[in-house]
Write a protein that holds these residues in place. Structure first.
Motif, PDB file in Angstrom:
ATOM      1  N   VAL A 122     -96.912  45.696 -25.848  1.00  0.00           N
ATOM      2  CA  VAL A 122     -98.297  45.331 -25.582  1.00  0.00           C
ATOM      3  C   VAL A 122     -99.272  46.417 -26.038  1.00  0.00           C
ATOM      4  N   ASN A 123     -98.765  47.432 -26.706  1.00  0.00           N
ATOM      5  CA  ASN A 123     -99.601  48.524 -27.209  1.00  0.00           C
ATOM      6  C   ASN A 123     -99.188  48.887 -28.618  1.00  0.00           C
ATOM      7  N   GLY A 124    -100.107  48.808 -29.557  1.00  0.00           N
ATOM      8  CA  GLY A 124     -99.825  49.245 -30.918  1.00  0.00           C
ATOM      9  C   GLY A 124     -99.007  48.260 -31.718  1.00  0.00           C
ATOM     10  N   ALA A 125     -98.608  48.706 -32.902  1.00  0.00           N
ATOM     11  CA  ALA A 125     -97.868  47.851 -33.829  1.00  0.00           C
ATOM     12  C   ALA A 125     -96.442  47.612 -33.342  1.00  0.00           C
ATOM     13  N   TYR A 131    -108.971  37.685 -52.639  1.00  0.00           N
ATOM     14  CA  TYR A 131    -109.291  38.467 -51.454  1.00  0.00           C
ATOM     15  C   TYR A 131    -108.831  37.715 -50.211  1.00  0.00           C
ATOM     16  N   PHE A 132    -108.585  38.457 -49.144  1.00  0.00           N
ATOM     17  CA  PHE A 132    -108.244  37.829 -47.870  1.00  0.00           C
ATOM     18  C   PHE A 132    -108.736  38.728 -46.745  1.00  0.00           C
ATOM     19  N   THR A 133    -108.908  38.153 -45.590  1.00  0.00           N
ATOM     20  CA  THR A 133    -109.276  38.932 -44.407  1.00  0.00           C
ATOM     21  C   THR A 133    -108.299  38.608 -43.289  1.00  0.00           C
ATOM     22  N   ILE A 134    -108.134  39.561 -42.411  1.00  0.00           N
ATOM     23  CA  ILE A 134    -107.339  39.352 -41.204  1.00  0.00           C
ATOM     24  C   ILE A 134    -108.246  39.722 -40.039  1.00  0.00           C
ATOM     25  N   ASN A 135    -108.646  38.715 -39.289  1.00  0.00           N
ATOM     26  CA  ASN A 135    -109.543  38.966 -38.162  1.00  0.00           C
ATOM     27  C   ASN A 135    -109.143  38.080 -36.991  1.00  0.00           C
ATOM     28  N   ARG A 136    -108.815  38.716 -35.925  1.00  0.00           N
ATOM     29  CA  ARG A 136    -108.415  38.045 -34.688  1.00  0.00           C
ATOM     30  C   ARG A 136    -108.756  38.941 -33.518  1.00  0.00           C
ATOM     31  N   ALA A 137    -108.513  38.442 -32.345  1.00  0.00           N
ATOM     32  CA  ALA A 137    -108.773  39.210 -31.122  1.00  0.00           C
ATOM     33  C   ALA A 137    -107.743  40.330 -30.970  1.00  0.00           C
ATOM     34  N   ARG A 138    -107.950  41.164 -29.987  1.00  0.00           N
ATOM     35  CA  ARG A 138    -106.994  42.238 -29.691  1.00  0.00           C
ATOM     36  C   ARG A 138    -105.611  41.668 -29.427  1.00  0.00           C
ATOM     37  N   GLN A 139    -104.613  42.473 -29.748  1.00  0.00           N
ATOM     38  CA  GLN A 139    -103.213  42.137 -29.455  1.00  0.00           C
ATOM     39  C   GLN A 139    -102.759  40.838 -30.113  1.00  0.00           C
ATOM     40  N   PHE A 140    -103.281  40.538 -31.306  1.00  0.00           N
ATOM     41  CA  PHE A 140    -102.899  39.310 -31.989  1.00  0.00           C
ATOM     42  C   PHE A 140    -101.976  39.568 -33.172  1.00  0.00           C
TER      43      PHE A 140
END
Length: 80
Positions: free
Chosen positions: A7-10, A37-46
């Protein structure tokens, strides 16, 4: 070693339970190969960092991979 939920980090596949990133990495790899191009955007811990680290490993045989951490970049104001 017994796997755990992280639940913490990679996440590291040899140490943590995690989803299969194969299809996600293949889709991103196709975009990279096509020069898109691409983006990676999500909430925390996703799984953003985990995905990017796995992508770097898979791309480094064919591409130069550069990793930047914008939280550690120090900008100095230059007075000219």
């Amino acid at each position: 070693m017994k796997k755990t939920f992280n639940v913490n980090g990679a996440c590291r596949p040899e140490k943590h339970y995690m989803v299969d990133l194969g299809s996600r990495l293949n889709a991103i790899r196709e975009m990279v190969d096509n020069g898109e191009y691409f983006t990676i955007n999500r909430a925390r811990q996703f799984g953003k960092t985990t995905t990017l680290k796995a992508l770097a490993v898979s791309l480094k045989k064919d591409y130069e991979v550069v990793s930047l951490d914008f939280q550690t970049i120090v900008l100095e104001r230059c007075l000219v």
